[in-house]
Scaffold this motif. Structure first.
Motif, PDB file in Angstrom:
ATOM      1  N   ILE A 152       0.835  -1.201   0.000  1.00 45.28           N
ATOM      2  CA  ILE A 152       0.000   0.000   0.000  1.00 45.28           C
ATOM      3  C   ILE A 152       0.871   1.251   0.000  1.00 45.28           C
ATOM      4  N   ILE A 153       1.920   1.225   0.784  1.00 48.81           N
ATOM      5  CA  ILE A 153       2.831   2.374   0.851  1.00 48.81           C
ATOM      6  C   ILE A 153       3.568   2.547  -0.476  1.00 48.81           C
ATOM      7  N   LEU A 154       4.063   1.434  -1.022  1.00 52.51           N
ATOM      8  CA  LEU A 154       4.774   1.491  -2.290  1.00 52.51           C
ATOM      9  C   LEU A 154       3.866   2.037  -3.388  1.00 52.51           C
ATOM     10  N   ALA A 155       2.626   1.569  -3.431  1.00 51.38           N
ATOM     11  CA  ALA A 155       1.690   2.039  -4.452  1.00 51.38           C
ATOM     12  C   ALA A 155       1.485   3.543  -4.355  1.00 51.38           C
ATOM     13  N   GLY A 156       1.323   4.029  -3.130  1.00 51.20           N
ATOM     14  CA  GLY A 156       1.105   5.463  -2.956  1.00 51.20           C
ATOM     15  C   GLY A 156       2.295   6.301  -3.381  1.00 51.20           C
ATOM     16  N   LYS A 157       3.484   5.780  -3.153  1.00 55.57           N
ATOM     17  CA  LYS A 157       4.688   6.562  -3.459  1.00 55.57           C
ATOM     18  C   LYS A 157       4.984   6.628  -4.947  1.00 55.57           C
ATOM     19  N   ILE A 158       4.691   5.569  -5.697  1.00 53.77           N
ATOM     20  CA  ILE A 158       5.018   5.580  -7.126  1.00 53.77           C
ATOM     21  C   ILE A 158       3.873   6.117  -7.970  1.00 53.77           C
ATOM     22  N   ALA A 159       2.748   6.437  -7.334  1.00 53.60           N
ATOM     23  CA  ALA A 159       1.576   6.909  -8.068  1.00 53.60           C
ATOM     24  C   ALA A 159       1.708   8.388  -8.404  1.00 53.60           C
ATOM     25  N   ARG A 160       1.231   8.748  -9.574  1.00 52.75           N
ATOM     26  CA  ARG A 160       1.137  10.166  -9.913  1.00 52.75           C
ATOM     27  C   ARG A 160      -0.049  10.782  -9.195  1.00 52.75           C
ATOM     28  N   HIS A 161      -0.187  12.103  -9.300  1.00 50.12           N
ATOM     29  CA  HIS A 161      -1.327  12.811  -8.722  1.00 50.12           C
ATOM     30  C   HIS A 161      -2.631  12.297  -9.347  1.00 50.12           C
ATOM     31  N   LYS A 162      -3.610  11.946  -8.525  1.00 51.04           N
ATOM     32  CA  LYS A 162      -4.921  11.439  -8.926  1.00 51.04           C
ATOM     33  C   LYS A 162      -4.839  10.105  -9.673  1.00 51.04           C
ATOM     34  N   ALA A 163      -3.841   9.318  -9.382  1.00 48.39           N
ATOM     35  CA  ALA A 163      -3.730   7.985  -9.987  1.00 48.39           C
ATOM     36  C   ALA A 163      -4.774   7.050  -9.397  1.00 48.39           C
ATOM     37  N   LYS A 164      -4.991   5.938 -10.084  1.00 48.65           N
ATOM     38  CA  LYS A 164      -5.911   4.904  -9.603  1.00 48.65           C
ATOM     39  C   LYS A 164      -5.106   3.736  -9.055  1.00 48.65           C
ATOM     40  N   ILE A 165      -5.511   3.244  -7.898  1.00 48.72           N
ATOM     41  CA  ILE A 165      -4.889   2.069  -7.291  1.00 48.72           C
ATOM     42  C   ILE A 165      -5.968   1.006  -7.140  1.00 48.72           C
ATOM     43  N   VAL A 166      -5.725  -0.160  -7.734  1.00 49.60           N
ATOM     44  CA  VAL A 166      -6.718  -1.231  -7.762  1.00 49.60           C
ATOM     45  C   VAL A 166      -6.181  -2.437  -7.010  1.00 49.60           C
ATOM     46  N   ASP A 167      -6.982  -2.944  -6.069  1.00 47.44           N
ATOM     47  CA  ASP A 167      -6.583  -4.123  -5.298  1.00 47.44           C
ATOM     48  C   ASP A 167      -7.337  -5.341  -5.818  1.00 47.44           C
ATOM     49  N   ILE A 168      -6.588  -6.367  -6.254  1.00 47.27           N
ATOM     50  CA  ILE A 168      -7.224  -7.632  -6.635  1.00 47.27           C
ATOM     51  C   ILE A 168      -6.668  -8.782  -5.790  1.00 47.27           C
ATOM     52  N   GLY A 169      -5.850  -8.435  -4.780  1.00 54.48           N
ATOM     53  CA  GLY A 169      -5.276  -9.457  -3.913  1.00 54.48           C
ATOM     54  C   GLY A 169      -5.986  -9.496  -2.569  1.00 54.48           C
ATOM     55  N   ILE A 170      -5.308 -10.044  -1.590  1.00 52.93           N
ATOM     56  CA  ILE A 170      -5.813 -10.038  -0.215  1.00 52.93           C
ATOM     57  C   ILE A 170      -4.741  -9.345   0.614  1.00 52.93           C
ATOM     58  N   THR A 171      -4.830  -8.042   0.700  1.00 50.48           N
ATOM     59  CA  THR A 171      -3.754  -7.219   1.224  1.00 50.48           C
ATOM     60  C   THR A 171      -4.223  -6.422   2.424  1.00 50.48           C
ATOM     61  N   LYS A 172      -3.363  -6.321   3.409  1.00 48.13           N
ATOM     62  CA  LYS A 172      -3.658  -5.438   4.529  1.00 48.13           C
ATOM     63  C   LYS A 172      -3.738  -4.013   4.008  1.00 48.13           C
TER      64      LYS A 172
END
Length: 718
Positions: A254-274
């Motif tokens: 979750i932290i990694l996704a937020g850091k590499i995302a551009r402004h207003k990017a979309k993050i999609v979860d298809i796993g079982i992640t905390k």
């Protein structure tokens, strides 16, 4: 046929010999050629069986809440039986396969015998030699597509649906965190859509595989700060979308996704992640966090999956079936290729060992397929179960149709003590054999007509879905079998007429599962009432909310008044020694609930008593399910959920308490056995008919706002 089955309580995995499923309307029977193993999902199920009950409960707190609510309603003994039945049962594994259509059910016009199809769906596309697949969960495999690759179509559809959730456009940068099977498929899908794929995984070898599959960038996630690297490759913007496929209790993805995302990017979860979203990181970038639901729209919708009603393509472009089609088309066009992803192939006959090896992590398993023999038994609908117990001539010989949770916990545990259990039939072979072994039946079948033709069976117990009851009752009566059927007896007037006709012709014993009259607390309550006295009774039922997508709420099942209120009508018939003569019902409209779920049903009885059944599904789960207030003969009586009966009479108060919630099922099975032996039904056929007739007319009354006479002359002669 053979099927791979798991038992959580026993922590076992076995290859079982089962009866072949019946081909029902709206689907096809498929002989499996390859089935794909979802290493993450299926091995997680095996590992969960290693957990203690406390650890299982900790992982699923919502299910614990359901158990506690059941405890309030049913008491500790019945709740324990219900939970143990679920844990100590064989359950299927698998949800993605390819095979050959060997039979086509009614209502399927786009498939024919001999077609090669890709199939999906947990509980349908099982690791089994033959499966019944609803038509919306399978699609033809195009010519030229390898059946082994096509067996991954459903698993790949999970990846496809995740990608669709990003709403990516050509030229965008899409990152994948977790480069297991889904991640590797995503890399290819991203490339096929004209985007650049970035990959992260804790395994360097999987990163290397992602590069070979076309990833623009892939690196082992030894840290969670890749902003500089990603920024340099994306003109300083960051990734337009990130798809998380991991199954971990770490918050690092979750932290990694937020850091590499551009402004207003979309993050999609298809796993079982905390998921502990860092507020500063996600807020300042205004990140759009999304979930992706399995294979796509239609998943978990019984109208789509079970009834085969498709969504119009103009409104829902990509359903789960159309996602499967798109995967197969990409394979045909060479835009994606699973050959590098399939690391292991096993014979289905060796699947037990293969799964245990995968669970132990003996090798690096990624794409795993099971290959099936071409010589498969596709006809046998019955499997015999070893049984050394002699059939006793002084006991009834029983065949059971249906083995859901109620029948398995409230009927069969008691029935096996009272009768010879001969055959059991269920829609799925795995459930039939599981219950046959558990309760001591002599054979399991997927075709209930096997039992109707069995001369060793004199009584059929029917515990299926409501819309099947009347047809099966008629079938059994016409074969000169005694019948016990769970409520309701029927869901329509034509069904009641058909039963009347068959019963009149055969005169076999017919009993309906109205168990409350056999409860000690209800029998005690009856003793407090006087004969030939007109009582006023208010019967309140805290029925409990049932979501609209459950089978119980399907209109074709008749609704909850017909399906359950008949129970309470029978209880009143028993208490008053009288039958309904008139009924009127009105409902309270509650948003998100069927009209009849909150209904007041006014019934006049043949002895002059008047009763109101308040059937209310909008209450709190912890509130008692059933209460009665009875007034008459200068007496007031309170009945509280099978726990206490309080009598107010002559200025005094007496209270009878009961140690446990007992709704009479055990005694009911004893009465059934005795009735078969004596040939005398415990409830008259006339009372059974008028009961169902009253419930059906109550629903009619809700709609018409009219009173209805429940005279059977109208039913029989019209």
């Amino acid at each position: 046929m053979k099927q791979l089955a798991q038992n959580i309580k026993r922590n076992s995995l076995t290859l079982e010999e089962l009866p072949v499923p019946v081909c029902k309307a709206g689907g096809v029977l498929v002989k499996t050629v390859y089935s794909a193993v979802s290493v993450g999902t299926e091995i997680m199920k095996l590992k969960n069986a290693d957990l203690s009950y406390f650890q299982m409960a900790k992982k699923k707190p919502e299910q614990v809440k359901d158990v506690l609510n059941t405890l309030t309603q049913l008491g500790p003994v019945a709740t324990y039986r219900k939970v143990m039945n679920k844990l100590d049962s064989m359950s299927p594994l698998g949800y993605s396969l390819t095979g050959e259509v060997i039979e086509v059910g009614k209502g399927v016009d786009n498939l024919k015998v001999g077609d090669m199809v890709a199939c999906g769906g947990a509980g349908y596309a099982n690791h089994a030699e033959v499966n019944f697949i609803p038509k919306n969960l399978c699609t033809k495999v195009p010519d030229g597509v390898d059946l082994k690759d096509a067996s991954f179509a459903t698993i790949a559809s999970v990846a496809m649906q995740g990608f669709r959730q990003t709403e990516s456009q050509i030229g965008e940068n899409v990152a994948v965190i977790g480069l297991g099977l889904l991640g590797q498929i995503l890399v290819q899908i991203i490339n096929a859509n004209g985007c650049r794929a970035f990959g992260f995984d804790i395994s360097q070898s999987k990163c290397d595989l992602a590069i070979s599959n076309g990833a623009y960038f892939a690196q082992a996630a030894t840290k969670n700060n890749f902003e500089e690297e990603i920024g340099s490759l994306t003109n300083g913007f960051g990734c337009d979308s990130i798809i998380i496929t991991t199954g971990t209790q770490s918050n690092d993805p979750i932290i990694l996704a937020g850091k590499i995302a551009r402004h207003k990017a979309k993050i999609v979860d298809i796993g079982i992640t905390k998921m502990d979203l860092p507020w500063d990181l996600y807020y300042h970038k205004e990140l759009d966090f999304r979930f992706s639901c399995s294979y796509g729209p239609g998943r978990y919708d019984p109208i789509y999956e079970e009834k085969g009603i498709d969504y119009p393509v103009g409104h829902v472009r990509w359903t789960e079936q159309r996602n499967m089609m798109s995967i197969l088309q990409l394979l045909k066009d060479g835009k994606i290729d699973f050959s590098k992803l399939i690391t292991h192939q096993f014979s289905f006959n060796d699947s037990e060992k293969a799964f245990l090896d995968i669970k132990a992590g003996k090798e690096d398993y990624l794409g795993v397929v099971l290959k099936y023999d071409t010589d498969i038994d596709t006809t046998t609908k019955r499997v015999n179960i070893p049984n050394d117990k002699a059939i006793r001539s002084d006991k009834a010989t029983i065949g059971v149709i249906g083995a859901g949770n109620y029948a398995s916990t409230m009927l069969m545990p008691f029935l096996k003590e009272e009768a010879n259990l001969i055959g059991i039939a269920t829609a799925t072979g795995i459930n039939a054999k599981d219950k046959a072994q558990k309760f001591g039946f002599r054979y399991a079948t997927t075709d209930y007509h096997e039992m109707l033709a069995d001369k060793d069976i004199n009584t059929v117990v029917i515990a299926t879905r409501h819309n099947q009851h009347a047809r099966m009752v008629v079938d059994a009566l016409d074969k000169s079998k005694h019948v016990y059927v769970e409520k309701p007896l029927a869901i329509s007037i034509p069904e009641l007429k058909a039963i009347y006709k068959s019963y009149t012709a055969q005169q076999q014993l017919l009993m309906v599962g109205y168990n409350r009259r056999y409860s000690d607390s209800i029998k005690y309550l009856k003793k407090q009432l006087k004969q030939n006295i007109r009582y006023s009774i208010y019967y309140q039922v805290n029925a409990g909310f049932i979501p609209m997508d459950k089978w119980y709420q399907s209109p074709e099942q008749g609704g909850r008044v017909i399906g359950e209120v008949c129970h309470f009508i029978d209880t009143l018939q028993y208490l008053l020694d009288a039958d309904p003569v008139e009924v009127f019902a009105s409902a309270t409209a509650v948003e998100g609930m069927p009209e009849q779920d909150n209904t007041f049903i006014n019934i006049k009885f043949s002895n002059g008593s008047t009763c109101v059944i308040a059937y209310l599904a909008d209450g709190d789960k912890k509130y008692a399910k059933e209460k009665m207030l009875i007034t008459g003969y200068r007496t007031n009586i309170e009945f509280d959920n099978f726990k206490t009966v309080t009598v107010y009479k002559d200025g005094g108060v007496s209270k009878k308490q009961f140690l446990m919630i007992d709704k009479g099922q055990k005694e009911e099975m004893s009465v059934l056995a005795k009735s078969i032996k004596s040939g005398v039904a415990p409830i008259s056929f006339q009372s059974l008919l008028v009961n169902s007739y009253t419930a059906i007319l109550a629903v009619e009354s809700i709609q018409t706002k009219r009173n209805y006479s429940t005279s059977l002359d109208t039913l029989i002669n019209e």
